[in-house]
Design an enzyme around this catalytic site. Structure first.
Site, PDB file in Angstrom:
ATOM      1  N   LYS A   4     190.291  58.015  42.608  1.00  0.00           N
ATOM      2  CA  LYS A   4     189.452  59.067  43.216  1.00  0.00           C
ATOM      3  C   LYS A   4     188.024  58.743  42.844  1.00  0.00           C
ATOM      4  O   LYS A   4     187.584  59.021  41.727  1.00  0.00           O
ATOM      5  CB  LYS A   4     189.859  60.432  42.645  1.00  0.00           C
ATOM      6  N   GLU A  45     185.779  58.137  29.177  1.00  0.00           N
ATOM      7  CA  GLU A  45     184.470  57.566  28.829  1.00  0.00           C
ATOM      8  C   GLU A  45     183.440  58.568  29.329  1.00  0.00           C
ATOM      9  O   GLU A  45     183.260  58.728  30.530  1.00  0.00           O
ATOM     10  CB  GLU A  45     184.345  56.190  29.486  1.00  0.00           C
ATOM     11  N   CYS A  97     175.367  56.432  31.256  1.00  0.00           N
ATOM     12  CA  CYS A  97     175.846  57.149  30.068  1.00  0.00           C
ATOM     13  C   CYS A  97     175.280  56.523  28.798  1.00  0.00           C
ATOM     14  O   CYS A  97     175.081  57.205  27.804  1.00  0.00           O
ATOM     15  CB  CYS A  97     177.366  57.165  30.050  1.00  0.00           C
ATOM     16  N   GLU A 109     172.354  65.702  27.557  1.00  0.00           N
ATOM     17  CA  GLU A 109     172.225  64.500  28.383  1.00  0.00           C
ATOM     18  C   GLU A 109     171.472  64.854  29.671  1.00  0.00           C
ATOM     19  O   GLU A 109     171.887  65.734  30.414  1.00  0.00           O
ATOM     20  CB  GLU A 109     173.616  63.959  28.731  1.00  0.00           C
TER      21      GLU A 109
HETATM   22  P1  ADP Z   1     178.890  63.250  37.050  1.00  0.00           P
HETATM   23  O1  ADP Z   1     178.055  64.355  36.507  1.00  0.00           O
HETATM   24  O2  ADP Z   1     178.595  61.900  36.528  1.00  0.00           O
HETATM   25  O3  ADP Z   1     179.081  63.304  38.548  1.00  0.00           O
HETATM   26  P2  ADP Z   1     181.493  64.364  36.830  1.00  0.00           P
HETATM   27  O4  ADP Z   1     182.303  64.472  35.604  1.00  0.00           O
HETATM   28  O5  ADP Z   1     181.127  65.607  37.543  1.00  0.00           O
HETATM   29  O6  ADP Z   1     180.268  63.509  36.383  1.00  0.00           O
HETATM   30  O7  ADP Z   1     182.201  63.437  37.905  1.00  0.00           O
HETATM   31  C1  ADP Z   1     182.847  62.210  37.622  1.00  0.00           C
HETATM   32  C2  ADP Z   1     184.073  62.076  38.511  1.00  0.00           C
HETATM   33  O8  ADP Z   1     184.972  63.131  38.186  1.00  0.00           O
HETATM   34  C3  ADP Z   1     183.788  62.211  40.002  1.00  0.00           C
HETATM   35  O9  ADP Z   1     184.663  61.344  40.722  1.00  0.00           O
HETATM   36  C4  ADP Z   1     184.147  63.655  40.267  1.00  0.00           C
HETATM   37  O10 ADP Z   1     184.485  63.901  41.616  1.00  0.00           O
HETATM   38  C5  ADP Z   1     185.346  63.823  39.354  1.00  0.00           C
HETATM   39  N1  ADP Z   1     185.654  65.218  38.983  1.00  0.00           N
HETATM   40  C6  ADP Z   1     184.787  66.249  38.825  1.00  0.00           C
HETATM   41  N2  ADP Z   1     185.450  67.379  38.501  1.00  0.00           N
HETATM   42  C7  ADP Z   1     186.771  67.070  38.449  1.00  0.00           C
HETATM   43  C8  ADP Z   1     187.973  67.794  38.153  1.00  0.00           C
HETATM   44  N3  ADP Z   1     187.951  69.088  37.873  1.00  0.00           N
HETATM   45  N4  ADP Z   1     189.136  67.136  38.184  1.00  0.00           N
HETATM   46  C9  ADP Z   1     189.192  65.820  38.466  1.00  0.00           C
HETATM   47  N5  ADP Z   1     188.105  65.078  38.752  1.00  0.00           N
HETATM   48  C10 ADP Z   1     186.902  65.678  38.749  1.00  0.00           C
END
Ligand code: ADP
Length: 488
Positions: free
Chosen positions: A173, A248, A282, A383
């Site tokens: 995903k 990570e 990061c 961050e």
């Molecule tokens: P960033 O702030 O770097 O976008 P996120 O943690 O929001 O970091 O997103 C990183 C990845 O995690 C993306 O692919 C996002 O779609 C996915 N993601 C965000 N929320 C969820 C969740 N509740 N469950 C699974 N994947 C998620």
């Protein structure tokens, strides 16, 4: 034409709503992409579970699995220009940076393939004459790989290659913003001969599609790179299912300049460490501690270098910093800069968005340096994920280490000094997963990578990175004619 998804080895439209891929530099639409529906998720995971169990993958020796990964490396390299251009369209990073990420993805696939060829199971030390013991490695099953938008192709291959090498199937995903490059990567794995079902790329919202994937009962491992709060959420899901995770997460990495540092080398390295990727990394070295004896001189040089950085259209040559990922993220970065001023900070350079001329349609922010804050300020603790460096002064080493470690994060740190004995002592004292001495943001696929504290759990890369997608099994082989110790 709306882009299709790669679902269990077939290309077809996802049954969720259609989203747009946007070029952050001017907000033009790159493409429309379909997203995965609950039915698509179910199909991808059920077929992934069949695929890793099927003899077509399971019975393949590791060196035979490696052939697919060698081919992936070759194809990525052959298409490097095109892939880096696509990635720049996806996330607005300069072409030179996206090219480096593409080449790193190819190198990762090749390293994992080579490691796969030489992976050993163990015959363990024999402890009795009548049996011997083996420790063998088995796949865990279906792996959910969830990736962010900042270094997509590199972080995706970093998960896909070891997971597949370990005999697993992967449902990927990608971040919504960088779905195009993930779909292109699926084409490469397909062309490299990966059997159908072992890889699906499901585009969609993290909280919907990502969440549904990780909660599916057939998913047996979560490999995630992204924000700390999402990582925590996923860790809770994993705990409920009793499955393992590699997480990570975020960082607020300290960089330390000792009085004897080579000023020119350090200032250039530090500017690169925070401002490359426009700070959207990061590992960005976002907290800088300079010894008071060289503070003014060092800061002056760092500001000169920072002012000389070229912010520009990411598709032009010789650009140091492209666009931030989108306007909402730019607003968040700017909020932190305003907060820094409220907290008593002084903007030494930068401190605002670029909004004129060619910059008008995109999300460009100047590289920004802030002084006058203490380490406990919110801007020094949270961050920002943007081109913002906070600079602090220190006098004594013990106090410095205390401040450097005074963070919920523990991803990386930098030390600039000519005194390697001191650097070694400091490196050991810093509560972080990676320390760079007289360099920054260098990566080797053979060195494990991951965080201490809120920066994550588990390590990617290295040979153990492959093992993290496997579970051990002990097999006892009886050698005696007598099946048991009973006399009769
Ligand atoms: P960033 O702030 O770097 O976008 P996120 O943690 O929001 O970091 O997103 C990183 C990845 O995690 C993306 O692919 C996002 O779609 C996915 N993601 C965000 N929320 C969820 C969740 N509740 N469950 C699974 N994947 C998620």
């Amino acid at each position: 034409m709306v882009k299709e998804l790669y679902i269990a080895g077939e290309w077809r439209l996802g049954r969720g709503k259609v989203i747009q891929s946007i070029f952050p530099a001017d907000n033009s639409v790159n493409a429309e992409i379909s997203t995965a529906s609950p039915e698509d998720i179910e199909e991808a995971i059920v077929k992934a579970d069949q695929a890793w169990r099927s003899p077509e993958w399971r019975a393949r020796m590791p060196h035979e699995r490696a052939k697919v990964l060698y081919k992936v490396a070759e194809l990525i390299e052959a298409r490097a220009e095109e892939l880096s251009k696509l990635q720049t369209r996806d996330n607005g990073k300069p072409l030179a940076e996206t090219k480096a990420l593409v080449m790193s993805a190819a190198a990762t696939a090749r390293y994992v393939a080579a490691a796969c060829e030489t992976m050993n199971d163990d015959m363990t030390t024999q402890r009795a004459a009548d049996f011997m013991t083996f420790s063998v490695h088995e796949p865990v099953g279906v792996v959910a790989a969830i990736t962010p938008w900042n270094s997509p192709i590199a972080s995706e291959v970093q998960k896909l290659a070891p997971a597949l090498a370990g005999g697993n199937a992967v449902v990927l995903k990608p971040a919504e913003a960088t779905s195009l490059i993930a779909l292109e990567l699926a084409k490469i794995f397909e062309e490299a001969g990966l059997p159908k079902g072992l890889l699906s790329v499901l585009v969609g919202k993290g909280s919907v599609v990502g969440d549904a994937i990780v909660k599916h009962p057939l998913v047996r491992k979560i490999s995630f790179t992204g924000g700390t709060s999402t990582g925590c959420h996923l860790a809770h899901i994993a705990a409920d299912k009793l499955i393992t995770t590699s997480l990570e997460l975020g960082g607020k990495s300290p960089t330390i300049v000792l009085p004897d540092a080579d000023i020119e080398l350090a200032a250039k390295g530090i500017a690169y460490g925070i401002f490359s990727s426009a700070g959207q990394a990061c590992i960005a070295g976002s907290r800088l501690f300079i010894h008071s004896s060289i503070f003014d001189q060092f800061l002056k040089r760092l500001v000169e270098i920072t002012k000389g950085l070229r912010v520009g259209h990411p598709e032009q040559n010789n650009v140091h910093m492209g666009s931030l990922i989108n306007a909402a993220h730019l607003a968040s970065v700017d909020r932190y800069v305003q907060l820094a001023i409220q907290e008593g900070g002084e903007i030494v350079t930068g401190g605002h968005a670029l909004t004129e001329g060619d910059f008008a349609k995109g999300s460009f922010y100047l590289p920004t340096i802030i002084t006058g804050l203490k380490n406990h300020a919110q801007v020094c603790q949270e961050e920002i994920f943007g081109p913002v460096l906070v600079v602090m002064k220190y006098d004594n080493e013990a106090d410095l280490l205390e401040q450097a470690n005074d963070s919920c994060f523990g991803l990386a740190a930098g030390i600039w000094t000519e005194n390697y004995r001191k650097a070694w002592r400091m490196a050991r004292a810093l509560e972080v997963g990676t320390v760079w001495i007289n360099t920054y943001k260098k990566f080797s696929i053979s060195a494990p990578f991951g965080g201490f504290k809120d920066s994550g759990i588990g390590r990617e890369k290295g040979r153990q990175g492959i093992l993290s997608y496997m579970q051990q099994k002990s097999i006892y082989m009886g050698l005696n004619e007598q099946p048991n110790p009973w006399a009769d």
